[in-house]
Motif scaffolding. Structure first.
Motif, PDB file in Angstrom:
ATOM      1  N   SER A 193      13.177  -6.366   4.978  1.00 48.61           N
ATOM      2  CA  SER A 193      14.061  -5.204   5.013  1.00 48.61           C
ATOM      3  C   SER A 193      13.407  -3.911   4.521  1.00 48.61           C
ATOM      4  O   SER A 193      13.906  -2.832   4.818  1.00 48.61           O
ATOM      5  N   HIS A 194      12.321  -3.994   3.755  1.00 44.86           N
ATOM      6  CA  HIS A 194      11.683  -2.802   3.193  1.00 44.86           C
ATOM      7  C   HIS A 194      10.162  -2.934   3.245  1.00 44.86           C
ATOM      8  O   HIS A 194       9.625  -4.044   3.302  1.00 44.86           O
ATOM      9  N   VAL A 195       9.489  -1.789   3.157  1.00 46.07           N
ATOM     10  CA  VAL A 195       8.033  -1.757   3.053  1.00 46.07           C
ATOM     11  C   VAL A 195       7.663  -0.672   2.046  1.00 46.07           C
ATOM     12  O   VAL A 195       8.377   0.319   1.890  1.00 46.07           O
ATOM     13  N   VAL A 196       6.556  -0.899   1.350  1.00 44.29           N
ATOM     14  CA  VAL A 196       6.046   0.091   0.406  1.00 44.29           C
ATOM     15  C   VAL A 196       4.525  -0.026   0.380  1.00 44.29           C
ATOM     16  O   VAL A 196       3.975  -1.116   0.565  1.00 44.29           O
ATOM     17  N   VAL A 197       3.849   1.102   0.231  1.00 42.51           N
ATOM     18  CA  VAL A 197       2.405   1.087  -0.018  1.00 42.51           C
ATOM     19  C   VAL A 197       2.265   1.226  -1.524  1.00 42.51           C
ATOM     20  O   VAL A 197       2.500   2.284  -2.092  1.00 42.51           O
ATOM     21  N   ALA A 198       1.917   0.116  -2.174  1.00 40.41           N
ATOM     22  CA  ALA A 198       1.823   0.087  -3.631  1.00 40.41           C
ATOM     23  C   ALA A 198       0.415   0.475  -4.068  1.00 40.41           C
ATOM     24  O   ALA A 198      -0.565   0.027  -3.483  1.00 40.41           O
ATOM     25  N   LYS A 199       0.338   1.322  -5.079  1.00 38.72           N
ATOM     26  CA  LYS A 199      -0.953   1.748  -5.624  1.00 38.72           C
ATOM     27  C   LYS A 199      -0.906   1.608  -7.130  1.00 38.72           C
ATOM     28  O   LYS A 199      -0.008   2.109  -7.794  1.00 38.72           O
ATOM     29  N   SER A 200      -1.862   0.873  -7.654  1.00 36.61           N
ATOM     30  CA  SER A 200      -2.005   0.704  -9.084  1.00 36.61           C
ATOM     31  C   SER A 200      -3.488   0.836  -9.401  1.00 36.61           C
ATOM     32  O   SER A 200      -4.281  -0.012  -8.995  1.00 36.61           O
ATOM     33  N   GLY A 201      -3.840   1.896 -10.097  1.00 36.71           N
ATOM     34  CA  GLY A 201      -5.260   2.158 -10.347  1.00 36.71           C
ATOM     35  C   GLY A 201      -5.939   2.495  -9.025  1.00 36.71           C
ATOM     36  O   GLY A 201      -5.485   3.350  -8.286  1.00 36.71           O
ATOM     37  N   ASP A 202      -7.007   1.769  -8.698  1.00 36.21           N
ATOM     38  CA  ASP A 202      -7.701   1.975  -7.430  1.00 36.21           C
ATOM     39  C   ASP A 202      -7.229   0.995  -6.357  1.00 36.21           C
ATOM     40  O   ASP A 202      -7.653   1.074  -5.214  1.00 36.21           O
ATOM     41  N   SER A 203      -6.356   0.049  -6.729  1.00 33.09           N
ATOM     42  CA  SER A 203      -5.870  -0.946  -5.770  1.00 33.09           C
ATOM     43  C   SER A 203      -4.778  -0.360  -4.891  1.00 33.09           C
ATOM     44  O   SER A 203      -3.915   0.378  -5.350  1.00 33.09           O
ATOM     45  N   LEU A 204      -4.817  -0.736  -3.618  1.00 31.66           N
ATOM     46  CA  LEU A 204      -3.854  -0.274  -2.642  1.00 31.66           C
ATOM     47  C   LEU A 204      -3.410  -1.478  -1.822  1.00 31.66           C
ATOM     48  O   LEU A 204      -4.244  -2.283  -1.397  1.00 31.66           O
ATOM     49  N   MET A 230     -15.583   4.186   3.336  1.00 32.59           N
ATOM     50  CA  MET A 230     -14.370   4.934   3.610  1.00 32.59           C
ATOM     51  C   MET A 230     -13.932   5.636   2.327  1.00 32.59           C
ATOM     52  O   MET A 230     -13.874   5.030   1.268  1.00 32.59           O
ATOM     53  N   SER A 231     -13.611   6.907   2.440  1.00 34.97           N
ATOM     54  CA  SER A 231     -13.207   7.647   1.252  1.00 34.97           C
ATOM     55  C   SER A 231     -11.824   7.202   0.788  1.00 34.97           C
ATOM     56  O   SER A 231     -11.040   6.624   1.535  1.00 34.97           O
ATOM     57  N   LYS A 232     -11.545   7.483  -0.469  1.00 31.89           N
ATOM     58  CA  LYS A 232     -10.275   7.068  -1.086  1.00 31.89           C
ATOM     59  C   LYS A 232      -9.075   7.676  -0.358  1.00 31.89           C
ATOM     60  O   LYS A 232      -8.114   6.978  -0.043  1.00 31.89           O
ATOM     61  N   ASN A 233      -9.125   8.975  -0.078  1.00 33.78           N
ATOM     62  CA  ASN A 233      -8.013   9.652   0.597  1.00 33.78           C
ATOM     63  C   ASN A 233      -7.786   9.119   2.004  1.00 33.78           C
ATOM     64  O   ASN A 233      -6.653   8.969   2.443  1.00 33.78           O
ATOM     65  N   LEU A 234      -8.883   8.849   2.712  1.00 31.42           N
ATOM     66  CA  LEU A 234      -8.775   8.328   4.068  1.00 31.42           C
ATOM     67  C   LEU A 234      -8.159   6.940   4.058  1.00 31.42           C
ATOM     68  O   LEU A 234      -7.333   6.610   4.907  1.00 31.42           O
ATOM     69  N   ARG A 235      -8.532   6.122   3.075  1.00 33.09           N
ATOM     70  CA  ARG A 235      -7.982   4.771   2.940  1.00 33.09           C
ATOM     71  C   ARG A 235      -6.473   4.822   2.672  1.00 33.09           C
ATOM     72  O   ARG A 235      -5.697   4.082   3.247  1.00 33.09           O
ATOM     73  N   ILE A 236      -6.058   5.748   1.806  1.00 36.44           N
ATOM     74  CA  ILE A 236      -4.636   5.907   1.486  1.00 36.44           C
ATOM     75  C   ILE A 236      -3.871   6.391   2.714  1.00 36.44           C
ATOM     76  O   ILE A 236      -2.828   5.826   3.059  1.00 36.44           O
ATOM     77  N   LYS A 237      -4.395   7.410   3.403  1.00 41.25           N
ATOM     78  CA  LYS A 237      -3.732   7.932   4.591  1.00 41.25           C
ATOM     79  C   LYS A 237      -3.602   6.870   5.675  1.00 41.25           C
ATOM     80  O   LYS A 237      -2.574   6.777   6.345  1.00 41.25           O
ATOM     81  N   SER A 238      -4.622   6.062   5.827  1.00 42.12           N
ATOM     82  CA  SER A 238      -4.603   4.995   6.827  1.00 42.12           C
ATOM     83  C   SER A 238      -3.519   3.966   6.507  1.00 42.12           C
ATOM     84  O   SER A 238      -2.764   3.545   7.389  1.00 42.12           O
ATOM     85  N   ALA A 239      -3.426   3.574   5.250  1.00 46.96           N
ATOM     86  CA  ALA A 239      -2.417   2.593   4.831  1.00 46.96           C
ATOM     87  C   ALA A 239      -1.008   3.164   4.986  1.00 46.96           C
ATOM     88  O   ALA A 239      -0.089   2.464   5.428  1.00 46.96           O
ATOM     89  N   LEU A 240      -0.813   4.432   4.636  1.00 47.75           N
ATOM     90  CA  LEU A 240       0.493   5.077   4.771  1.00 47.75           C
ATOM     91  C   LEU A 240       0.925   5.114   6.232  1.00 47.75           C
ATOM     92  O   LEU A 240       2.079   4.830   6.565  1.00 47.75           O
ATOM     93  N   LYS A 241      -0.010   5.461   7.100  1.00 50.49           N
ATOM     94  CA  LYS A 241       0.295   5.544   8.527  1.00 50.49           C
ATOM     95  C   LYS A 241       0.634   4.161   9.087  1.00 50.49           C
ATOM     96  O   LYS A 241       1.588   4.006   9.841  1.00 50.49           O
TER      97      LYS A 241
END
Length: 96
Positions: free
Chosen positions: A32-43, A1-12
């Motif tokens: 009460s809250h949610v966030v998609v955290a990204k640090s380096g290549d980790s998501l 899975m490409s990096k952009n696709l992985r990010i888009k999937s997690a965001l959705k």
């Protein structure tokens, strides 16, 4: 899975529009809250904060609010220091 696709999937999945941008989740049962955290290549999708409970805020007025804020930071200091990939970091940033 490409990096952009992985990010888009997690965001959705999390229902947010961009990484490292917390969003309220009023319909979630416990958090009460949610966030998609990204640090380096980790998501990571992180849910944080107790539903219905507000923090003392950045500038607490009363002595009890100041004590609550101080206690939270003392209790979770090690986890806050772990950075963006921990729920305590985001709770500290958003609610305290």
């Amino acid at each position: 899975m490409s990096k952009n696709l992985r990010i888009k999937s997690a965001l959705k999945r999390a229902g947010v529009s961009k990484v490292n941008s917390p969003k309220r989740t009023p319909s979630h049962k416990t958090k009460s809250h949610v966030v998609v955290a990204k640090s380096g290549d980790s998501l990571k999708i992180i849910r944080f904060g107790q539903q219905g409970v507000s923090g003392a805020g950045k500038s607490p007025k009363s002595a009890s609010e100041k004590a609550r804020r101080k206690s939270f930071k003392a209790r979770h200091g090690k986890n806050i220091a772990k950075g963006k990939m921990s729920a305590a970091y985001w709770a500290n940033k958003v609610k305290w």
